[in-house]
Design a protein around this motif. Structure first.
Motif, PDB file in Angstrom:
ATOM      1  N   ALA A 194       1.004  -1.263   0.156  1.00 27.11           N
ATOM      2  CA  ALA A 194      -0.047  -0.039   0.015  1.00 27.11           C
ATOM      3  C   ALA A 194       0.895   1.324  -0.076  1.00 27.11           C
ATOM      4  O   ALA A 194       2.179   1.187   0.419  1.00 27.11           O
ATOM      5  N   PRO A 195       0.467   2.268  -0.399  1.00 27.40           N
ATOM      6  CA  PRO A 195       1.130   3.583  -0.589  1.00 27.40           C
ATOM      7  C   PRO A 195       1.345   4.218   0.813  1.00 27.40           C
ATOM      8  O   PRO A 195       0.610   4.172   1.824  1.00 27.40           O
ATOM      9  N   GLY A 196       2.817   4.347   1.141  1.00 24.83           N
ATOM     10  CA  GLY A 196       3.048   4.918   2.462  1.00 24.83           C
ATOM     11  C   GLY A 196       3.360   3.804   3.436  1.00 24.83           C
ATOM     12  O   GLY A 196       3.638   4.108   4.567  1.00 24.83           O
ATOM     13  N   ALA A 197       3.337   2.325   3.114  1.00 27.56           N
ATOM     14  CA  ALA A 197       3.608   1.451   3.843  1.00 27.56           C
ATOM     15  C   ALA A 197       5.247   1.551   4.323  1.00 27.56           C
ATOM     16  O   ALA A 197       5.516   0.884   5.564  1.00 27.56           O
ATOM     17  N   HIS A 198       6.009   1.806   3.500  1.00 29.38           N
ATOM     18  CA  HIS A 198       7.373   1.962   3.774  1.00 29.38           C
ATOM     19  C   HIS A 198       8.055   3.241   3.963  1.00 29.38           C
ATOM     20  O   HIS A 198       9.283   3.262   3.903  1.00 29.38           O
TER      21      HIS A 198
ATOM     22  N   VAL B 183      12.196   4.231   4.520  1.00 26.70           N
ATOM     23  CA  VAL B 183      12.841   5.213   3.744  1.00 26.70           C
ATOM     24  C   VAL B 183      13.590   6.324   4.233  1.00 26.70           C
ATOM     25  O   VAL B 183      14.686   6.740   4.122  1.00 26.70           O
ATOM     26  N   VAL B 184      12.917   6.935   5.514  1.00 25.45           N
ATOM     27  CA  VAL B 184      13.474   7.842   6.285  1.00 25.45           C
ATOM     28  C   VAL B 184      14.635   7.327   7.184  1.00 25.45           C
ATOM     29  O   VAL B 184      15.897   8.142   6.949  1.00 25.45           O
ATOM     30  N   ARG B 185      14.596   6.201   7.702  1.00 28.25           N
ATOM     31  CA  ARG B 185      15.783   5.723   8.420  1.00 28.25           C
ATOM     32  C   ARG B 185      16.798   5.385   7.402  1.00 28.25           C
ATOM     33  O   ARG B 185      18.130   5.523   7.754  1.00 28.25           O
ATOM     34  N   GLU B 186      16.621   4.806   6.406  1.00 31.35           N
ATOM     35  CA  GLU B 186      17.847   4.444   5.261  1.00 31.35           C
ATOM     36  C   GLU B 186      18.384   5.749   5.058  1.00 31.35           C
ATOM     37  O   GLU B 186      19.687   5.752   4.725  1.00 31.35           O
TER      38      GLU B 186
END
Length: 76
Positions: free
Chosen positions: A24-28, A32-35
């Motif tokens: 789903a959109p926004g699931a990850h 992404v911010v942590r990476e």
């Protein structure tokens, strides 16, 4: 086409082809911010700069406090 419409179309296509549905959109987003944060720390270490900075949560807390202080207090 919006993100939601694209997601529904991709889900429909996956179901028709018997494939796994896309996330789903926004699931990850947090991943992404942590990476991104880890990559910046790594690049700083390679460049010889300190890999640490001011903690993000402190900046967010201060920004929220400034924002909240602008609201009028309830009477009573």
């Amino acid at each position: 086409m919006s993100i939601t419409q694209q997601y529904l179309l991709d889900t429909y296509r996956a179901r028709q082809l018997g494939e796994q549905a896309p996330p789903a959109p926004g699931a990850h987003d947090w991943q992404v911010v942590r990476e991104w944060h880890d990559r910046r720390q790594f690049q700083a270490a390679l460049a010889g700069r300190p890999a640490h900075g001011r903690p993000v949560h402190g900046r967010v807390r201060r920004a929220l406090r400034r924002w909240w202080s602008r609201w009028p207090r309830a009477l009573g």
